[in-house]
Design a protein around this motif. Structure first.
Motif, PDB file in Angstrom:
ATOM      1  N   HIS A 189       0.808  -1.229   0.000  1.00 37.10           N
ATOM      2  CA  HIS A 189       0.000   0.000   0.000  1.00 37.10           C
ATOM      3  C   HIS A 189       0.841   1.281   0.000  1.00 37.10           C
ATOM      4  O   HIS A 189       0.298   2.365  -0.090  1.00 37.10           O
ATOM      5  N   VAL A 190       2.172   1.185   0.114  1.00 35.67           N
ATOM      6  CA  VAL A 190       2.984   2.409   0.031  1.00 35.67           C
ATOM      7  C   VAL A 190       3.747   2.498  -1.292  1.00 35.67           C
ATOM      8  O   VAL A 190       4.572   3.384  -1.479  1.00 35.67           O
ATOM      9  N   MET A 191       3.468   1.584  -2.207  1.00 33.41           N
ATOM     10  CA  MET A 191       4.238   1.522  -3.457  1.00 33.41           C
ATOM     11  C   MET A 191       4.261   2.825  -4.227  1.00 33.41           C
ATOM     12  O   MET A 191       5.233   3.152  -4.886  1.00 33.41           O
ATOM     13  N   GLY A 192       3.167   3.586  -4.157  1.00 35.94           N
ATOM     14  CA  GLY A 192       3.101   4.825  -4.923  1.00 35.94           C
ATOM     15  C   GLY A 192       3.706   6.013  -4.197  1.00 35.94           C
ATOM     16  O   GLY A 192       3.764   7.112  -4.742  1.00 35.94           O
ATOM     17  N   ARG A 193       4.150   5.805  -2.956  1.00 38.34           N
ATOM     18  CA  ARG A 193       4.615   6.963  -2.179  1.00 38.34           C
ATOM     19  C   ARG A 193       6.098   7.242  -2.375  1.00 38.34           C
ATOM     20  O   ARG A 193       6.873   6.369  -2.738  1.00 38.34           O
ATOM     21  N   VAL A 194       6.446   8.509  -2.118  1.00 42.17           N
ATOM     22  CA  VAL A 194       7.847   8.912  -2.244  1.00 42.17           C
ATOM     23  C   VAL A 194       8.586   8.465  -0.987  1.00 42.17           C
ATOM     24  O   VAL A 194       8.098   8.650   0.130  1.00 42.17           O
ATOM     25  N   ILE A 195       9.773   7.882  -1.175  1.00 43.40           N
ATOM     26  CA  ILE A 195      10.465   7.232  -0.063  1.00 43.40           C
ATOM     27  C   ILE A 195      10.755   8.184   1.095  1.00 43.40           C
ATOM     28  O   ILE A 195      10.626   7.812   2.252  1.00 43.40           O
ATOM     29  N   GLN A 196      11.087   9.440   0.802  1.00 42.74           N
ATOM     30  CA  GLN A 196      11.451  10.333   1.909  1.00 42.74           C
ATOM     31  C   GLN A 196      10.277  10.646   2.829  1.00 42.74           C
ATOM     32  O   GLN A 196      10.471  11.109   3.943  1.00 42.74           O
ATOM     33  N   ASN A 197       9.055  10.373   2.372  1.00 38.54           N
ATOM     34  CA  ASN A 197       7.893  10.611   3.230  1.00 38.54           C
ATOM     35  C   ASN A 197       7.518   9.397   4.065  1.00 38.54           C
ATOM     36  O   ASN A 197       6.569   9.451   4.839  1.00 38.54           O
ATOM     37  N   LEU A 198       8.242   8.300   3.908  1.00 43.92           N
ATOM     38  CA  LEU A 198       7.898   7.079   4.636  1.00 43.92           C
ATOM     39  C   LEU A 198       8.495   7.099   6.035  1.00 43.92           C
ATOM     40  O   LEU A 198       9.521   7.742   6.277  1.00 43.92           O
ATOM     41  N   SER A 199       7.861   6.359   6.948  1.00 46.16           N
ATOM     42  CA  SER A 199       8.410   6.225   8.293  1.00 46.16           C
ATOM     43  C   SER A 199       9.628   5.320   8.243  1.00 46.16           C
ATOM     44  O   SER A 199       9.863   4.615   7.261  1.00 46.16           O
ATOM     45  N   LYS A 200      10.399   5.350   9.329  1.00 46.24           N
ATOM     46  CA  LYS A 200      11.636   4.576   9.367  1.00 46.24           C
ATOM     47  C   LYS A 200      11.373   3.091   9.144  1.00 46.24           C
ATOM     48  O   LYS A 200      12.102   2.414   8.440  1.00 46.24           O
ATOM     49  N   GLY A 201      10.305   2.611   9.759  1.00 49.20           N
ATOM     50  CA  GLY A 201       9.972   1.192   9.637  1.00 49.20           C
ATOM     51  C   GLY A 201       9.706   0.808   8.194  1.00 49.20           C
ATOM     52  O   GLY A 201      10.164  -0.235   7.720  1.00 49.20           O
ATOM     53  N   PHE A 202       8.980   1.669   7.488  1.00 50.58           N
ATOM     54  CA  PHE A 202       8.677   1.357   6.087  1.00 50.58           C
ATOM     55  C   PHE A 202       9.921   1.453   5.212  1.00 50.58           C
ATOM     56  O   PHE A 202      10.095   0.664   4.288  1.00 50.58           O
ATOM     57  N   ARG A 203      10.785   2.405   5.536  1.00 50.36           N
ATOM     58  CA  ARG A 203      12.032   2.493   4.758  1.00 50.36           C
ATOM     59  C   ARG A 203      12.836   1.211   4.906  1.00 50.36           C
ATOM     60  O   ARG A 203      13.376   0.689   3.946  1.00 50.36           O
TER      61      ARG A 203
END
Lengths: 241, 267
Positions: free
Chosen positions: A126-140
Motif C-alpha cells: 500500500h505504500v508503493m506509490g509513495r515517495v520514499i522520503q515521506n515514509l516512516s523509518k519502519g517502512f524504509r
C-alpha cells in the motif's frame, strides 16, 4: 553443499585489522546468526561477502564462485541489505524497486509480478506509490528488505534488518526471514539475541575481528527459546578476549 | 547496455523530481534570452550605422554583423557555451557524491552491474539533462528564421547554425564528463561543484593563461584550451581535430571516473 565458504579472511584498513583470519561456511538453506559487539567486524565481513570491499587476504566463495575472480557471478546470487537501507529519497517505492529489479536482471515482462511478490512479502504494497522520503523509518527498512528479495537471490545478507522497527514489525520480519529458510541461504546480523534464538539454527560470534564461537544453537548449550543463556554465552565470550 | 540505460533513466528521473532541472532550465533560458536581446540590439545598431556610413567605413569588427547567422547566432552560441560552463557543475555535482552520502553506492556496487556500466549510465543521464537544457535554446534561431530577413535568400544559414549547435552539445557532454569525474572523488556536492567549475574554467581560459609563457608551453596551452578548440565548431567549421579533441577528453574522463569508483573500494 556449502553455499558460502570463507577461509582465512582478513581485512585490514591501513593500520587497523577489522577482520582477522575468519573461517566459516554456511550450508544451502541455512540461516546463520551473525553476532558480535559494535565494531567487531560484522559489517566489514558482510561487505567483503557482497563484493563491495576487497579482502586483504583469504578466500571467499559464494555458490562456488570466488568473489574476487568472478564478482558479477557472485553478485547475481546475493541480495544485500546494508546497515543503512540504500534508498533514493526522491524516488517512489515502485520506481525504486523497478530500478533495482532491472539491474538484478529481472525481465521486463516479470517486473510487475516480481514487485508485487516482494511488496506482499514485506507488507509494503500500500505504500508503493509513495515517495520514499515521506515514509516512516519502519517502512524504509521494509523497502530495503524488499529490495534485497528482488529476483529471489540464493543468498541473502541482511545487516540488522529489524533495526528501527517496532515490536509488531519485528515479529513480521522475523517470520518473513524464517520463511526464507530452505530456499534461501541467509546471513543475519543483529544485536537482539532473542531474535537469533527464534530465527537461526547456527550462530557465529565475532569479537575484535576474530571468530570466538561458531556452532549450532543447540551445541552452544542453548535450549530452544532460552535467550538468557545465549546472552550469557555472548557476554562471556566477548568479555574474555 | 540495458543496465547503463536503466541507470541513465534513474538519473533523469531524479533530475526531474528534484528542482534542479527546472532551476537549470530557467537559468539557461533567462540568461541566454538576455544576451539574445542584447545581440539583436547590437545587430540593429550595426545595420543602422552601415546604412548611414556603409560597411566599408565601419571596419572589420562589424563584418560579422552583415548577416544574422554570424552576427547573432554564432555570438549567441559562444555565450551559451560560457553559460554551460557555469551550469554544468550544478548538474554533475550530485552524480556520485550524492550516492556516497546516501550510501546507495554500496547498493550499486553490490548489484550485478559493472562499474563501467554505472559510469556510462550516469554520463548518459547527465548528457541527457544537459542536452535538454541546451535544447531549449534552439528557440532563438527558430525565432530568427521565422521573423528575420536577409537580403539574399533565407534569413539563417542552417548548416552553420546546426553545426554550431552540435558543437555546443559536444561541449556540454565534455563538461558533464569532467564534472562526473570530480563528483566521483568526493562526498560533498558543494566541493564537487566548485572543483568542477575551477577545472573547467581554467581549462577554458588556458589560452589567456599561457599568453606570457615560454614557447613550448604557449603552443601547448593554446592548442589544449577549450575556448580555442570550441570556437571553430561554433562558427560552423567542421574541424575534425576539435571533435577528436573533445571526444578524447570525454573518453579519458569516463575512464578516470571508472578508476576512481573502483579505487574507493581499496581504501
Amino acid at each position: 553443499m556449502s553455499m558460502i565458504e570463507v577461509s582465512h579472511l582478513t581485512k585490514r584498513y591501513r593500520e587497523r585489522i577489522a577482520v582477522d583470519d575468519l573461517t566459516f561456511s554456511v550450508a544451502q538453506g541455512e540461516i546463520l546468526g551473525f553476532l558480535g559487539p559494535n565494531g567487531a567486524g560484522k559489517t566489514t565481513t558482510m561487505r567483503v561477502l557482497t563484493g563491495f570491499l576487497p579482502a586483504s587476504s583469504g578466500l571467499v566463495k559464494v555458490a562456488g564462485h570466488d568473489v574476487f575472480e568472478e564478482p558479477l557471478a557472485v553478485k547475481r546470487q546475493i541480495g544485500y541489505l546494508p546497515e543503512t537501507p540504500p534508498l533514493y529519497p526522491e524516488m517512489t517505492v515502485r520506481g525504486y524497486l523497478r530500478f533495482v529489479a532491472t539491474l538484478r536482471g529481472v525481465g521486463r515482462g516479470q517486473l510487475a509480478a516480481e514487485l508485487d511478490r516482494v511488496c506482499q512479502a514485506t507488507g509494503t504494497t500500500h505504500v508503493m506509490g509513495r515517495v520514499i522520503q515521506n515514509l516512516s523509518k519502519g517502512f524504509r527498512q521494509r523497502v530495503g528488505i524488499a529490495q534485497a528479495l528482488l529476483g529471489s537471490p540464493a543468498v541473502l545478507i541482511l545487516d540488522e534488518p529489524t533495526e528501527g522497527l517496532d515490536p509488531i514489525q519485528r515479529a513480521e520480519v522475523r517470520e518473513l526471514i524464517k520463511g526464507l529458510a530452505g530456499q534461501h541461504t541467509v546471513i543475519l546480523s543483529t544485536h537482539i539475541l532473542p531474535e537469533v534464538v527464534m530465527t537461526c539454527e547456527k550462530v557465529l560470534i565475532l569479537h575484535q575481528g576474530r571468530l570466538v564461537a561458531f556452532d549450532t544453537l543447540a551445541a552452544l548449550g542453548q535450549a530452544e527459546g532460552s535467550a538468557e543463556s545465549l546472552e550469557e554465552t555472548f557476554l562471556r565470550l566477548t568479555r574474555a578476549a | 547496455m540495458r543496465n547503463a540505460l536503466a541507470i541513465a533513466k534513474k538519473e533523469l528521473t531524479l533530475y526531474f523530481t528534484t528542482p534542479w532541472a527546472y532551476v537549470v532550465f530557467t537559468a539557461m533560458l533567462g540568461i541566454s534570452s538576455f544576451f539574445f536581446v542584447a545581440l539583436l540590439q547590437d545587430f540593429r545598431q550595426a545595420h543602422l550605422l552601415a546604412r548611414a556610413y556603409g560597411w566599408e567605413r565601419l571596419g572589420p569588427d562589424y563584418g560579422a554583423f552583415k548577416n544574422l547567422t554570424d552576427g547573432v547566432v554564432v555570438n549567441l552560441w559562444n555565450t551559451i557555451a560560457v553559460i554551460t560552463l557555469f551550469v554544468a557543475p550544478f548538474l554533475t555535482m550530485r552524480l556520485f557524491a550524492e550516492e556516497r552520502r546516501n550510501r546507495t553506492l554500496e547498493l550499486l556496487l553490490t548489484l550485478p552491474v559493472r562499474p563501467r556500466e554505472i559510469v556510462l549510465g550516469k554520463f548518459l543521464g547527465g548528457v541527457g539533462i544537459c542536452s535538454a537544457a541546451l535544447g531549449v535554446t534552439i528557440i532563438y534561431p527558430i525565432t530568427l528564421a521565422l521573423f528575420g530577413a536577409s537580403e539574399s535568400g533565407r534569413a539563417l544559414e542552417w548548416s552553420t547554425v546546426l553545426l554550431g549547435y552540435a558543437g555546443l552539445l559536444l561541449w556540454g557532454a565534455t563538461c558533464i564528463a569532467i564534472g562526473m569525474f570530480v563528483s566521483a572523488l568526493t562526498e560533498s556536492q558543494m566541493l564537487a561543484a566548485i572543483l568542477t567549475f575551477a577545472v573547467a574554467l581554467v581549462w577554458w581560459l588556458l589560452q589567456g593563461v599561457v599568453v606570457q609563457a615560454e614557447e613550448p608551453w604557449r603552443s601547448i596551452g593554446t592548442h589544449l584550451a577549450f575556448s580555442a578548440e570550441l570556437s571553430p565548431l561554433l562558427r560552423g567549421v567542421l574541424d575534425l581535430k576539435s571533435v577528436v579533441f573533445f571526444l578524447s577528453v570525454i573518453f579519458f574522463a569516463l575512464v578516470l571516473t571508472d578508476r576512481a569508483v573502483e579505487a574507493q573500494r581499496w581504501t
